[in-house]
Design a protein around this motif. Structure first.
Motif, PDB file in Angstrom:
ATOM      1  N   LEU A  41      78.632  19.290 108.623  1.00 48.60           N
ATOM      2  CA  LEU A  41      79.878  20.172 108.860  1.00 48.60           C
ATOM      3  C   LEU A  41      79.448  20.920 109.936  1.00 48.60           C
ATOM      4  O   LEU A  41      78.269  21.391 109.809  1.00 48.60           O
ATOM      5  N   GLN A  42      80.222  21.223 110.901  1.00 43.22           N
ATOM      6  CA  GLN A  42      79.589  22.406 111.746  1.00 43.22           C
ATOM      7  C   GLN A  42      80.723  23.646 111.954  1.00 43.22           C
ATOM      8  O   GLN A  42      82.160  23.293 111.987  1.00 43.22           O
ATOM      9  N   GLY A  43      80.477  24.542 111.508  1.00 38.32           N
ATOM     10  CA  GLY A  43      81.280  25.954 111.725  1.00 38.32           C
ATOM     11  C   GLY A  43      82.146  25.973 110.549  1.00 38.32           C
ATOM     12  O   GLY A  43      83.035  26.840 110.223  1.00 38.32           O
ATOM     13  N   CYS A  44      82.023  25.424 109.328  1.00 40.16           N
ATOM     14  CA  CYS A  44      82.497  25.633 108.230  1.00 40.16           C
ATOM     15  C   CYS A  44      81.703  25.298 106.850  1.00 40.16           C
ATOM     16  O   CYS A  44      80.607  24.525 107.316  1.00 40.16           O
ATOM     17  N   GLY A  45      82.230  25.466 105.688  1.00 39.58           N
ATOM     18  CA  GLY A  45      81.430  25.011 104.561  1.00 39.58           C
ATOM     19  C   GLY A  45      82.064  24.064 103.701  1.00 39.58           C
ATOM     20  O   GLY A  45      83.115  23.956 103.899  1.00 39.58           O
ATOM     21  N   THR A  50      85.453  23.292  93.929  1.00 44.14           N
ATOM     22  CA  THR A  50      86.736  22.938  94.214  1.00 44.14           C
ATOM     23  C   THR A  50      87.165  21.750  95.157  1.00 44.14           C
ATOM     24  O   THR A  50      88.171  21.327  95.518  1.00 44.14           O
ATOM     25  N   ARG A  51      85.937  21.417  95.738  1.00 42.64           N
ATOM     26  CA  ARG A  51      85.930  20.163  96.735  1.00 42.64           C
ATOM     27  C   ARG A  51      86.787  20.355  97.832  1.00 42.64           C
ATOM     28  O   ARG A  51      87.818  19.647  98.312  1.00 42.64           O
ATOM     29  N   VAL A  52      86.819  21.500  98.521  1.00 45.01           N
ATOM     30  CA  VAL A  52      87.515  21.752  99.894  1.00 45.01           C
ATOM     31  C   VAL A  52      86.733  22.291 100.827  1.00 45.01           C
ATOM     32  O   VAL A  52      85.771  22.992 100.504  1.00 45.01           O
ATOM     33  N   LEU A  53      87.181  22.383 102.126  1.00 41.46           N
ATOM     34  CA  LEU A  53      86.404  23.026 103.163  1.00 41.46           C
ATOM     35  C   LEU A  53      86.613  24.394 102.747  1.00 41.46           C
ATOM     36  O   LEU A  53      87.536  25.101 102.392  1.00 41.46           O
ATOM     37  N   LYS A  54      85.786  25.367 103.257  1.00 41.63           N
ATOM     38  CA  LYS A  54      85.749  26.720 103.049  1.00 41.63           C
ATOM     39  C   LYS A  54      85.309  27.630 104.494  1.00 41.63           C
ATOM     40  O   LYS A  54      84.533  26.723 105.249  1.00 41.63           O
ATOM     41  N   GLU A  55      85.308  28.921 104.345  1.00 43.21           N
ATOM     42  CA  GLU A  55      84.653  29.556 105.702  1.00 43.21           C
ATOM     43  C   GLU A  55      83.231  29.347 105.633  1.00 43.21           C
ATOM     44  O   GLU A  55      82.671  29.450 104.515  1.00 43.21           O
ATOM     45  N   SER A  56      82.387  29.259 106.900  1.00 40.55           N
ATOM     46  CA  SER A  56      81.205  29.176 106.850  1.00 40.55           C
ATOM     47  C   SER A  56      80.314  30.438 106.359  1.00 40.55           C
ATOM     48  O   SER A  56      80.880  31.343 106.598  1.00 40.55           O
TER      49      SER A  56
END
Length: 90
Positions: A41-45, A50-56
């Motif tokens: 991933l680039q620019g996020c975490g 919770t198996r979701v994208l998050k802020e990096s």
């Protein structure tokens, strides 16, 4: 397509991000589908719980994804696997 007897033109892959971060800890292949690793991933975490994208996190630009399980499904069966929260619309 051979194993599942699903015609190739009606085949889709359902993806599920696992909680396994290190692919060397996998002991056997899945019964159906494949597990892939090495995606970033680039620019996020990624929030494993919770198996979701998050802020990096601060000063982290690239993050390796956990192992992802790809399971072949017929296009008619894939809608049954989609529930609220497990689909990212692109």
């Amino acid at each position: 397509a051979r194993k599942t007897k699903i015609p190739i033109d009606t085949l889709e892959f359902f993806s599920e991000v696992t909680e396994v971060q290190d692919s060397t800890t996998l002991d056997k292949p899945p019964e159906n589908g494949v597990k892939i690793h090495g995606l970033f991933l680039q620019g996020c975490g990624w929030d494993i719980s919770t198996r979701v994208l998050k802020e990096s996190d601060k000063d982290i630009l690239f993050l390796e994804m956990p192992v992802i399980h790809l399971e072949p499904l017929a296009t008619t069966d894939s809608a049954k696997r989609i529930v609220d929260g497990n689909l990212y619309m692109c």
